[in-house]
Write a protein that holds these residues in place. Structure first.
Motif, short mmCIF file in Angstrom:
data_model
loop_
_atom_site.label_atom_id
_atom_site.label_comp_id
_atom_site.label_asym_id
_atom_site.label_seq_id
_atom_site.Cartn_x
_atom_site.Cartn_y
_atom_site.Cartn_z
N CYS A 246 0.70 -1.59 -0.11
CA CYS A 246 -0.09 -0.11 -0.14
C CYS A 246 1.05 1.17 -0.17
O CYS A 246 1.46 1.99 1.19
N MET A 247 1.14 2.01 -0.90
CA MET A 247 1.79 3.05 -1.05
C MET A 247 1.02 4.43 -0.91
O MET A 247 1.71 5.78 -0.46
N SER A 248 -0.15 4.37 -1.33
CA SER A 248 -0.90 6.24 -1.43
C SER A 248 -2.43 5.31 -0.22
O SER A 248 -2.47 4.37 -0.53
N VAL A 249 -2.48 6.77 0.50
CA VAL A 249 -3.86 6.68 1.22
C VAL A 249 -4.57 7.74 1.32
O VAL A 249 -3.66 9.17 1.14
N ASP A 250 -5.61 8.22 1.86
CA ASP A 250 -6.45 8.99 1.94
C ASP A 250 -6.80 9.79 3.90
O ASP A 250 -7.20 8.63 3.78
N SER A 251 -5.77 10.66 3.15
CA SER A 251 -5.74 10.95 5.30
C SER A 251 -7.22 11.44 6.02
O SER A 251 -7.40 10.89 6.97
N ASP A 252 -7.90 12.05 5.10
CA ASP A 252 -9.46 11.96 5.71
C ASP A 252 -10.17 10.72 6.22
O ASP A 252 -10.91 11.21 6.69
N VAL A 253 -10.15 10.07 5.50
CA VAL A 253 -10.58 8.67 4.91
C VAL A 253 -10.16 8.39 6.08
O VAL A 253 -11.29 8.08 6.90
N PHE A 254 -9.36 8.23 6.32
CA PHE A 254 -8.37 7.52 8.06
C PHE A 254 -8.82 7.95 9.11
O PHE A 254 -9.33 7.33 9.66
N GLN A 255 -8.82 9.57 9.16
CA GLN A 255 -9.24 9.91 9.75
C GLN A 255 -10.38 9.97 10.05
O GLN A 255 -10.47 10.07 11.71
N ASP A 256 -11.54 9.90 9.76
CA ASP A 256 -13.09 9.61 9.40
C ASP A 256 -13.15 8.60 10.13
O ASP A 256 -14.12 8.21 11.29
N VAL A 257 -13.11 7.17 9.32
CA VAL A 257 -12.73 6.29 10.03
C VAL A 257 -12.21 5.41 11.53
O VAL A 257 -13.07 5.20 11.92
N PHE A 258 -11.27 6.67 11.44
CA PHE A 258 -11.20 5.98 12.94
C PHE A 258 -11.98 6.60 14.04
O PHE A 258 -11.78 6.16 15.34
#
Length: 323
Positions: free
Chosen positions: A305-317
């Motif tokens: 996994c080389m790239s992720v969406d930070s906003d998606v992570f923060q929301d789901v966390f």
């Protein structure tokens, strides 16, 4: 028809980001935690690591989930986190946790994994968020006979194009700028896992560096915290952020990101690559690349996994912890 929960075993060195990942998984509606293997090769020493894992599970209402101790020695070399850092982790930042009243599971991590894979009717997913001493030892002892019982191992570890983080710790390994700690701490354990036929997904520093732990996020998270797990996560993040801001460090959601990817969070991963990777074994104190992941044509293919969406992570966390 409701989808069956994913059965997950967590192999952890019980660092601060491991605590957050465990809190997240305890609250996740699609995850069934069926056991923990704790390694003393990493951030926490073995005995306090086991106890902290048990107490953390008690906080989340899952105090009967097995927690089994691995070893305190890597399969090769003697790479180690600085003692003052480990002592803070052992004390779980002096935060209060309920004491788990259930009997301690006497099985070793390897015995637990063997018995669980032997008896479980479903395939099991493993989340590796520490050095791979336990997994490497298991594969050494049992070879490929349980490969088909493991769906996939998700590994928080390695650096592909990103800078490593081993040299960041107080000058202990100042020449190693290419390795990430979870691989570096036991390079032979990592090699054994990588040489196995088990499907692997790596969540390297390249992705983790895209999800920074910031004061803004912690402030918003604290305001929304409703559950005991979310409230304890807030205390962890405040404690960690306070330490690192005073020292001038940036910090990131390493293990919680790997947990969220393992859980199958939609649209979180924005770029994956299939790579053939080998871990450097040689230890050279003057020019240390031990633990570096390099391209190697004859290696097996792994997902990275080389790239992720930070906003998606923060929301789901935030949302999962407040289930």
């Amino acid at each position: 028809m409701k989808a069956r929960k994913k059965k997950v075993i967590v192999d952890t060195d019980m660092g601060w980001d491991d605590w957050l990942a465990i809190l997240f998984l305890m609250q996740h509606p699609d995850i069934e935690l069926i056991g923990f293997m704790v390694t003393g090769v990493g951030e926490a020493h073995l005995t306090p690591g086991v106890q902290n894992a048990r107490n953390l599970l008690e906080l989340g209402g899952k105090g009967t989930v097995p927690v089994c101790a691995g070893t305190s020695l890597p399969l090769i070399y003697s790479n180690v986190f600085p003692p003052d850092f480990r002592n803070k982790i052992d004390k779980i930042f002096n935060l209060d946790l309920p004491v788990n009243p259930h009997p301690l599971d006497p099985r070793s991590a390897v015995t637990f994994l063997h018995e669980t894979l032997s008896s479980c009717q479903d395939r099991v997913t493993i989340l590796s968020i520490g050095g791979m001493t336990n997994l490497g030892t298991f594969i050494q002892e049992y070879g490929a006979q349980f490969d088909d019982k493991i769906e996939r191992i998700f590994i928080m570890g390695g650096a592909i194009k990103a800078r490593g983080n081993v040299a960041d710790f107080g000058g202990y390994y100042p020449t190693n700028t290419t390795a990430e700690w979870n691989i570096f701490i036991d390079v032979l354990g990592a090699k054994i896992v990588m040489d196995s036929a088990i499907p692997l997904t790596f969540v390297p520093l390249d992705a983790a560096y895209q999800v920074e732990l910031t004061l803004d996020f912690v402030t918003k998270f604290a305001r929304a915290a409703k559950t005991l797990c979310a409230q304890f996560a807030t205390q962890i993040m405040i404690g960690k952020l306070g330490q690192d801001m005073s020292a001038g460090f940036q910090e990131y959601f390493y293990d919680p990101l790997a947990a969220a990817i393992m859980a199958g969070t939609p649209s979180l991963v924005t770029k994956t690559e299939i790579k053939k990777l080998k871990v450097v074994q040689e230890l050279n104190q003057e020019d240390d690349h031990s633990g570096q992941l390099i391209n190697y044509n004859s290696a097996k293919s792994v997902e990275v996994c080389m790239s992720v969406d930070s906003d998606v992570f923060q929301d789901v966390f935030k949302n999962i912890l407040n289930q």
